[in-house]
Design an enzyme around this catalytic site. Sequence first.
Site, mmCIF file in Angstrom:
data_model
loop_
_atom_site.group_PDB
_atom_site.id
_atom_site.type_symbol
_atom_site.label_atom_id
_atom_site.label_comp_id
_atom_site.label_asym_id
_atom_site.label_seq_id
_atom_site.Cartn_x
_atom_site.Cartn_y
_atom_site.Cartn_z
ATOM 1 N N TYR A 109 0.854 -1.188 0.000
ATOM 2 C CA TYR A 109 0.000 0.000 0.000
ATOM 3 C C TYR A 109 0.891 1.239 0.000
ATOM 4 O O TYR A 109 1.886 1.292 0.730
ATOM 5 C CB TYR A 109 -0.889 0.018 1.254
ATOM 6 C CG TYR A 109 -1.696 1.285 1.383
ATOM 7 C CD1 TYR A 109 -2.948 1.378 0.794
ATOM 8 C CD2 TYR A 109 -1.195 2.393 2.061
ATOM 9 C CE1 TYR A 109 -3.689 2.554 0.884
ATOM 10 C CE2 TYR A 109 -1.931 3.573 2.151
ATOM 11 C CZ TYR A 109 -3.176 3.640 1.558
ATOM 12 O OH TYR A 109 -3.898 4.801 1.643
ATOM 13 N N GLU A 197 -3.265 7.580 -4.256
ATOM 14 C CA GLU A 197 -3.224 6.289 -3.559
ATOM 15 C C GLU A 197 -3.019 5.151 -4.540
ATOM 16 O O GLU A 197 -3.663 5.102 -5.584
ATOM 17 C CB GLU A 197 -4.531 6.079 -2.789
ATOM 18 C CG GLU A 197 -4.551 4.804 -1.977
ATOM 19 C CD GLU A 197 -5.892 4.599 -1.275
ATOM 20 O OE1 GLU A 197 -5.931 4.691 -0.036
ATOM 21 O OE2 GLU A 197 -6.898 4.354 -1.959
#
Length: 386
Positions: A109, A197
């Site tokens: 992530y 993101e």
Amino acid sequence: MKIHEYQSKELFKKYNVPIPEGGIAFTADEATAVAEKLGSFPVVVKAQIHAGGRGKGGGVKLANSAEEAKRLADEIIGMNLVTHQTGPEGRLVKKVLVEQGLNIEKELYLSIIPDRATAKVVIMASEAGGMDIEEVAAKTPEKIIRIHINPLLGIQGYHCREAGFGLNLSPPAMKLFQPMLRNLYNLFMNCDCSLLEINPLVITKEETVIALDAKINFDDNAMFRHKDILEYRDLDEEDPLEIEASKYNLNYINLDGNVGNMVNGAGLAMATMDIIKRSGAEPANFLDVGGGASAEMVENGFKIILSDENVKGILINIFGGILRCDVLAQGVVEAAKKTGINVPVVVRMEGTNVDEGQKILSESGLKLISAVDLKDAAQKVAEIVN
Ligand code: ADP
Ligand code: MG
């Protein structure tokens, strides 16, 4: 402003951030053509909507042939995709991204956001990336590392190394990751992003590092200097009433309740929503017409509230400062005459030219309910809708 995954990936490409090969398709035939062009299988067919959680919702599927890609695209385009981010009503899928399927070794992530508390840019990264990142954040927040960057000094080598070590990257992955993070940071700053993101950022079995998913949000207030990015705006993904409001520079957000409200000033609008809730009702919207609103803006705001089918009562709460009460009253009367009010309207007005304002309202022939103060107004409107 939000954009789609395939558009974010176009920006990644411009900034030399590695992405899988792929192309956008609006029809099943276009999807077949992209799959054939990619040439090797599997390929992945991914629904393009402005919401995450598509994988779990059934909007990301693997195809082992061009025929299968066609069948899946046919299934996904036109489907109403429900994910934890769309709400139960879901979102209609109008296009799919068809891309090369990767040999995933590990899902990481990575995100970049502004941190208001420290006035810095923060990079968040985690080894535990993938579709369950929300659970990681809730249960094992220590698995997410944060690196703060002073925007005046910019990203430095040690920031990149810290992120790479935090992600436990192997030496070959580390080498690829560092310039990539720099490029992402530059994209974030140059394009006035409010969120960037990548979940997941994958390490492939071949030890390459590739952005498999991509999500970017932009600061609306900076869009005037990014005409090229504005081209990415997809009105199909936005609330029709909010689009209408943005045409008139009104700060409007559509909500689930049934008390429409029109207020001047964001703080007063927040307080008005609170007091509506306290009186036992739910606001149908946030609308700040602004301190210097014209009668025309008030009229447009009022029209937008009236066109929301859920609205069963309206509360107008104005403290006349720069926006004078008579101007407001004029706007309300104009809008009501043009649109026809079909719900009760409670008005609380105070401040500059309040007497003239009251006079305009009372002589208008409209059935308006006046309130002595904010509490009285909220109680009156709550009684009406309940
Ligand atoms: P979302 O976050 O909306 O669920 P993602 O793009 O992250 O959508 O895809 C969900 C999952 O599907 C990923 O975590 C990954 O496991 C898998 N996936 C997505 N794209 C590919 C791809 N090109 N190759 C292999 N697997 C993929
Ligand atoms: Mg994802």
